[in-house]
Design an enzyme around this catalytic site. Structure first.
Site: not given
Length: 339
Positions: A38, A195, A225, A227, A267, A318-319
């Site tokens: 990240y 977040h 950005r 993602n 994204e 997490y993903k």
């Protein structure tokens, strides 16, 4: 860009979504290095990549436009609450109407036009067969709320962030293709709060630095950005509210179908300051590409293998990749020249 009015692809049920060679070429591959961590990774939203790039305009209209608008209408039909705006966000919604209409009419004049006669505006969307007269700022002159009206004509999701007390608050949005998050849950939360679940980033103060950057973002200087995550099948709507429809799909990936079932989901997030309300317009444009299409680019195939192979377990979990991560790594390994 070619848009075929008679071709409506599906992001559910039979999943007829496909990418043309041109869509594959312009896909915003999100990994500049062989490992992933990240970072703030915010840059000015300026054109790069030449004509036809996803970065060319504020809003990217591509071959999937009509299919995405059809999918949005299905989601809003079943769950109207996916579009909401708190009362104090009305001016921000009108800000968004102006920003998007002006941009679309300038960037895609063959498809969109905007005429202003003082406060009387005429908007035409030839792709959707719309032509409406309305008085700017008067909600009663639109067929629906300002946010829903423009949101039903824009690819990707949009949130409007109110800025106060040195923070940003998600106080409005039209969110029909989220990656594992819910507008109903996050509405009213601060930037810091929504977040909060992201692992590893908090210890490095990534979001604190991003918040400081965004709260001083000036008008006319949008930033962007990338993602990413992965999804099973070409499914746009992976909201918690519909988990019962798609959650089980994570168990269906096998070595034989991984190339066609697993999609890299990227994204393109653009943040833009609104001039009247001082709110931030936060657009989240989603691009999907199956692994079998992605590996047609040898450099992407090799890099994605290395990224996935070294991805920390906390991010795998997490993903939502846990159940099929190893299968993806094994599939991609055949395209890594170092193996």
């Amino acid at each position: 860009m070619r848009i075929e009015p008679e071709k409506i692809e599906t992001f559910r049920d039979d999943f007829t979504y496909t990418n043309s060679p041109e869509a594959i070429r312009r896909f915003p591959f999100p990994f500049p290095e062989d490992d992933y961590r990240y970072t703030v990774n915010i840059e000015p939203h300026l054109p790069k990549g030449g004509e036809g790039s996803v970065y060319e305009h504020l809003i990217d209209i591509d071959e999937h436009y009509l299919s995405e608008m059809h999918e949005r209408s299905l989601v809003l039909r079943d769950m109207p609450s996916r579009c909401l705006a708190m009362d104090h966000m009305e001016l921000a919604c009108w800000d968004m109407i102006e920003r998007c209409m002006v941009s679309l009419s300038q960037d895609y004049p063959d498809y969109f036009s905007l005429t202003k006669k003082a406060d009387l505006w005429t908007w035409e969307n030839k792709l959707l067969g719309l032509k409406d007269d309305f008085i700017f700022g008067d909600t009663t002159t639109l067929p629906m709320s300002p946010l829903e009206y423009i949101g039903r004509q824009l690819p990707g999701d949009f949130a409007l962030l109110d800025q106060r007390d040195g923070n940003l608050f998600m106080d409005a949005g039209i969110i029909t293709c989220p990656a594992d998050w819910s507008l109903a849950f996050d509405a009213g939360m601060s930037f810091t709060e929504w977040h909060g679940p992201v692992p590893m980033a908090q210890n490095e103060s990534i979001f604190d630095r991003a918040l400081k950057y965004l709260t001083v973002l000036p008008v006319g200087k949008p930033v962007r950005r990338l993602n990413w995550t992965m999804t099973i099948n070409a499914r746009m709507d992976t909201a918690p509210e519909t988990y019962h429809e798609w959650g089980h799909e994570r168990t269906t990936v096998t070595p034989d179908n991984v190339g066609e079932k697993v999609y890299l989901r990227v994204e393109l997030q653009v943040i833009d300051r609104m001039p009247r309300s001082n709110a931030l317009m936060f657009s989240i444009r989603t691009y999907l590409m199956s692994l079998q299409d992605l590996v047609s680019n040898p450099e992407w195939a090799q890099r994605l293998h290395r990224v996935m192979k070294t991805l920390p377990k906390a991010l795998i979990d997490y993903k939502g990749l846990t159940r099929y991560h190893a299968t993806v790594v094994d599939y991609l390994s055949q395209f890594d020249r170092s193996n």
